[in-house]
Design an enzyme around this catalytic site. Structure first.
Site, PDB file in Angstrom:
ATOM      1  N   HIS A 103      -1.786  -2.289  -9.461  1.00 19.14           N
ATOM      2  CA  HIS A 103      -2.851  -1.685  -8.770  1.00 19.14           C
ATOM      3  C   HIS A 103      -4.101  -2.487  -8.814  1.00 19.14           C
ATOM      4  O   HIS A 103      -4.278  -3.019  -9.934  1.00 19.14           O
ATOM      5  CB  HIS A 103      -3.244  -0.131  -9.380  1.00 19.14           C
ATOM      6  CG  HIS A 103      -3.929   0.656  -7.915  1.00 19.14           C
ATOM      7  ND1 HIS A 103      -5.132   0.465  -7.805  1.00 19.14           N
ATOM      8  CD2 HIS A 103      -3.453   1.614  -7.183  1.00 19.14           C
ATOM      9  CE1 HIS A 103      -5.679   1.181  -6.803  1.00 19.14           C
ATOM     10  NE2 HIS A 103      -4.455   1.955  -6.561  1.00 19.14           N
ATOM     11  N   ASP A 141       2.528   5.748  -6.088  1.00 17.96           N
ATOM     12  CA  ASP A 141       4.022   5.902  -5.302  1.00 17.96           C
ATOM     13  C   ASP A 141       5.322   5.946  -6.152  1.00 17.96           C
ATOM     14  O   ASP A 141       6.394   6.327  -5.697  1.00 17.96           O
ATOM     15  CB  ASP A 141       3.928   4.511  -4.561  1.00 17.96           C
ATOM     16  CG  ASP A 141       3.247   4.582  -3.508  1.00 17.96           C
ATOM     17  OD1 ASP A 141       2.897   5.583  -2.816  1.00 17.96           O
ATOM     18  OD2 ASP A 141       2.397   3.418  -3.181  1.00 17.96           O
ATOM     19  N   HIS A 186       0.885  -1.072   0.016  1.00 22.24           N
ATOM     20  CA  HIS A 186       0.042   0.021  -0.006  1.00 22.24           C
ATOM     21  C   HIS A 186       1.091   1.447   0.029  1.00 22.24           C
ATOM     22  O   HIS A 186       1.818   1.336  -0.915  1.00 22.24           O
ATOM     23  CB  HIS A 186      -0.991  -0.189   1.332  1.00 22.24           C
ATOM     24  CG  HIS A 186      -1.973   0.766   1.163  1.00 22.24           C
ATOM     25  ND1 HIS A 186      -2.394   1.776   0.207  1.00 22.24           N
ATOM     26  CD2 HIS A 186      -2.901   0.975   2.388  1.00 22.24           C
ATOM     27  CE1 HIS A 186      -3.651   2.284   0.381  1.00 22.24           C
ATOM     28  NE2 HIS A 186      -3.796   1.851   1.623  1.00 22.24           N
TER      29      HIS A 186
HETATM   30  N1  ACO Z   1       5.848  -6.068 -10.425  1.00 20.17           N
HETATM   31  C1  ACO Z   1       5.627  -6.914 -11.215  1.00 20.17           C
HETATM   32  N2  ACO Z   1       4.586  -7.761 -11.421  1.00 20.17           N
HETATM   33  C2  ACO Z   1       3.617  -7.355 -10.876  1.00 20.17           C
HETATM   34  C3  ACO Z   1       3.444  -6.131 -10.097  1.00 20.17           C
HETATM   35  C4  ACO Z   1       4.706  -5.476  -9.983  1.00 20.17           C
HETATM   36  N3  ACO Z   1       4.576  -4.260  -9.256  1.00 20.17           N
HETATM   37  N4  ACO Z   1       2.187  -6.022  -9.607  1.00 20.17           N
HETATM   38  C5  ACO Z   1       1.524  -7.048 -10.086  1.00 20.17           C
HETATM   39  N5  ACO Z   1       2.001  -8.019 -10.679  1.00 20.17           N
HETATM   40  C6  ACO Z   1       1.886  -9.100 -11.299  1.00 20.17           C
HETATM   41  C7  ACO Z   1       1.697 -10.208 -10.438  1.00 20.17           C
HETATM   42  O1  ACO Z   1       3.128 -11.129 -10.165  1.00 20.17           O
HETATM   43  C8  ACO Z   1       0.711 -11.009 -10.984  1.00 20.17           C
HETATM   44  O2  ACO Z   1       1.284 -11.871 -12.208  1.00 20.17           O
HETATM   45  P1  ACO Z   1       0.737 -13.370 -12.446  1.00 20.17           P
HETATM   46  O3  ACO Z   1      -0.541 -13.190 -12.673  1.00 20.17           O
HETATM   47  O4  ACO Z   1       1.667 -13.954 -13.262  1.00 20.17           O
HETATM   48  O5  ACO Z   1       0.860 -14.104 -10.827  1.00 20.17           O
HETATM   49  C9  ACO Z   1       0.016 -10.095 -11.470  1.00 20.17           C
HETATM   50  O6  ACO Z   1       0.480  -9.047 -11.918  1.00 20.17           O
HETATM   51  C10 ACO Z   1      -1.390  -9.922 -10.431  1.00 20.17           C
HETATM   52  O7  ACO Z   1      -0.763  -9.403  -9.378  1.00 20.17           O
HETATM   53  P2  ACO Z   1      -1.650  -9.226  -8.143  1.00 20.17           P
HETATM   54  O8  ACO Z   1      -0.576  -9.082  -6.816  1.00 20.17           O
HETATM   55  O9  ACO Z   1      -2.552 -10.478  -7.742  1.00 20.17           O
HETATM   56  O10 ACO Z   1      -2.614  -8.075  -8.442  1.00 20.17           O
HETATM   57  P3  ACO Z   1      -3.139  -7.162  -7.289  1.00 20.17           P
HETATM   58  O11 ACO Z   1      -4.425  -6.607  -8.007  1.00 20.17           O
HETATM   59  O12 ACO Z   1      -3.544  -8.140  -6.039  1.00 20.17           O
HETATM   60  O13 ACO Z   1      -2.054  -6.182  -6.814  1.00 20.17           O
HETATM   61  C11 ACO Z   1      -0.760  -4.731  -5.919  1.00 20.17           C
HETATM   62  C12 ACO Z   1      -2.035  -4.907  -6.685  1.00 20.17           C
HETATM   63  C13 ACO Z   1      -0.809  -5.420  -4.522  1.00 20.17           C
HETATM   64  C14 ACO Z   1      -0.457  -3.201  -5.769  1.00 20.17           C
HETATM   65  C15 ACO Z   1       0.561  -5.151  -6.856  1.00 20.17           C
HETATM   66  O14 ACO Z   1       0.307  -4.591  -7.944  1.00 20.17           O
HETATM   67  C16 ACO Z   1       1.797  -5.062  -6.326  1.00 20.17           C
HETATM   68  O15 ACO Z   1       2.047  -5.723  -4.998  1.00 20.17           O
HETATM   69  N6  ACO Z   1       2.341  -3.767  -6.514  1.00 20.17           N
HETATM   70  C17 ACO Z   1       3.823  -3.488  -5.999  1.00 20.17           C
HETATM   71  C18 ACO Z   1       3.472  -2.443  -4.574  1.00 20.17           C
HETATM   72  C19 ACO Z   1       3.107  -1.254  -4.759  1.00 20.17           C
HETATM   73  O16 ACO Z   1       3.393  -0.417  -5.816  1.00 20.17           O
HETATM   74  N7  ACO Z   1       2.045  -0.785  -3.957  1.00 20.17           N
HETATM   75  C20 ACO Z   1       1.298   0.270  -4.062  1.00 20.17           C
HETATM   76  C21 ACO Z   1       0.073   0.166  -4.620  1.00 20.17           C
HETATM   77  S1  ACO Z   1      -0.766   1.840  -4.651  1.00 20.17           S
HETATM   78  C22 ACO Z   1      -1.401   2.127  -3.266  1.00 20.17           C
HETATM   79  O17 ACO Z   1      -1.618   1.381  -2.423  1.00 20.17           O
HETATM   80  C23 ACO Z   1      -1.166   3.717  -2.618  1.00 20.17           C
END
Ligand code: ACO
Length: 376
Positions: free
Chosen positions: A259, A313, A220
């Site tokens: 996201h 972010d 987050h």
């Molecule tokens: N880098 C690489 N791959 C990613 C990323 C990333 N930042 N985010 C998602 N993916 C990929 C996952 O590995 C997954 O791949 P797969 O289908 O091959 O397994 C797919 O995309 C879906 O990812 P999830 O984690 O299931 O997507 P979700 O909707 O739950 O994720 C989240 C959202 C948690 C923000 C995720 O994108 C993440 O962890 N990002 C990095 C942390 C981040 O930047 N957080 C800030 C978010 S904005 C905020 O809260 C203010």
């Protein structure tokens, strides 16, 4: 209790009039006003007024609101003393969570949750969170605290208290824009936490300290610090590609990308990208911007097809660094902005409350015999 969605993905759990997100088209509006317009023309204080009142203020109303916030910049001596008693080695997010909770100890009516009381307490928290962070920064560095200046806006005053000198208009405006962009964002995890806690008719301090705890997570709001740490690990612009490819090969997530709601470019990131580029140019941090842009290009090639783009972010890390903020104050700045949105959600929740109490899919055994200790 018939449907199940892990992580509540796709579940609508509340109604709101505050912010609208279209994750496919990359749209964010506060009370219907596109975020780019607010970032360009509004101020943080005016944006908070908008969220708390459902409309933009008149000149007189805004002046009165600004004055009311500024009047509260100075913390009580009890709160100021507590800041000075925090261990200097503590992380600012833990400090701010502890202090938000501690406000309840010195409030003569901490449990009042009628709407005027919530507004009143929220105003104090909004005004004093920057003061607490600036005081803590001086405390851990062993430098003299700088008292708030009521002639300054919240963003200007924060930078003034932090650095002991008035910020340039460019820096103050940049921070103010960051606060506007971070003020509200639908039912994100920390806002959901705050609404969930207040739905038990608990108190604002419990609700907001839960929200701060949620926000600090690296999935987050904590991601902005993760982005900056990653940029620090990349020695040159040209090594960014290999660094990211290596991380992706190891199935690691890249902080600042992806996201739950946006499957296209986060509109806050578009705005911050321009801001980060300008500030990096102005402050001799061009490398930082170039590294970020290179990372984005790699991610665009590798992950855009999956709907993974920079989130709020990603470019806020470069922006905060150029403003001169220490790394561990990045996520606390998110708190300062989001207190405006969290409080608006508390008002909205309490105006039409229903206890949050989702179901859970039980996956354990049934009818298990209790095994006496001697038989285990
Ligand atoms: N880098 C690489 N791959 C990613 C990323 C990333 N930042 N985010 C998602 N993916 C990929 C996952 O590995 C997954 O791949 P797969 O289908 O091959 O397994 C797919 O995309 C879906 O990812 P999830 O984690 O299931 O997507 P979700 O909707 O739950 O994720 C989240 C959202 C948690 C923000 C995720 O994108 C993440 O962890 N990002 C990095 C942390 C981040 O930047 N957080 C800030 C978010 S904005 C905020 O809260 C203010």
């Amino acid at each position: 209790m018939s449907s199940y969605s892990k992580g509540l993905e796709g579940v609508i759990a509340a109604e709101t009039r505050l912010s609208f997100i279209d994750g496919e088209k990359g749209v964010l509006e506060y009370l219907g006003i596109p975020i780019g317009e607010l970032a360009s023309h509004s101020t943080f204080e005016e944006t908070v007024f908008l969220l708390w009142n459902g409309r933009l203020p008149s000149r007189d109303e805004l002046d009165a609101f600004n004055a009311e916030i500024r009047r509260r910049y100075d913390p009580s001596k009890e709160i100021a003393r507590l800041v000075m008693e925090m261990p200097g080695s503590g992380e600012p997010m833990h400090v701010i969570r502890t202090l938000v909770s501690a406000f309840g100890l010195f409030d003569p009516s901490p449990n009042a949750i009628d709407l005027p009381s919530i507004r009143d307490k929220a105003l104090t928290l909004l005004a004093q969170t920057p003061t607490i962070l600036a005081y803590f920064q001086h405390h851990r560095r062993g430098t003299a605290i700088v008292l708030p200046d009521r002639s300054l806006s919240l963003a200007e005053n924060f930078l003034y208290m932090l650095n002991g000198k008035r910020p340039t208009p460019t820096m103050a405006k940049a921070l103010d824009v960051c606060l506007v962009l971070h003020t509200d964002h639908g039912l994100n995890n920390s806002t959901f936490s705050a609404r969930s806690v207040i739905s038990t008719e608990s108190d604002i301090y419990s609700a907001l300290s839960a929200a701060v705890g949620s926000l600090r997570g690296p999935l987050h709001g904590g991601a902005n610090e993760g982005v900056m740490k990653m940029l620090g690990q990349i020695p040159t612009v040209d090594s960014a590609e290999a660094f990211i490819q290596d991380k992706l090969a190891r199935k690691e997530k890249i902080p600042g990308f992806g996201h739950r709601v946006y499957k296209s470019y986060d509109p806050r990131a578009s705005y911050l990208k321009v801001l980060a580029r300008q500030l990096a140019e102005d402050t001799g941090n061009r490398d930082l911007y170039e590294k970020s842009a290179r990372i984005e290009a790699v991610m665009d090639r590798e992950k855009a097809a999956k709907g993974i783009y920079p989130n709020v972010d990603f470019y806020s890390a470069t922006t905060y660094h150029c403003i001169g903020l220490p790394l561990d104050l990045f996520t606390p700045m998110f708190v300062v902005g989001r207190i405006g949105g969290w409080s608006a959600h508390l008002l909205e929740q309490l105006a039409d409350n229903r206890l949050f109490r989702p179901g859970v899919l039980y996956t354990g055994p049934h009818g298990v015999r209790y095994t006496p200790m001697s038989e285990r």
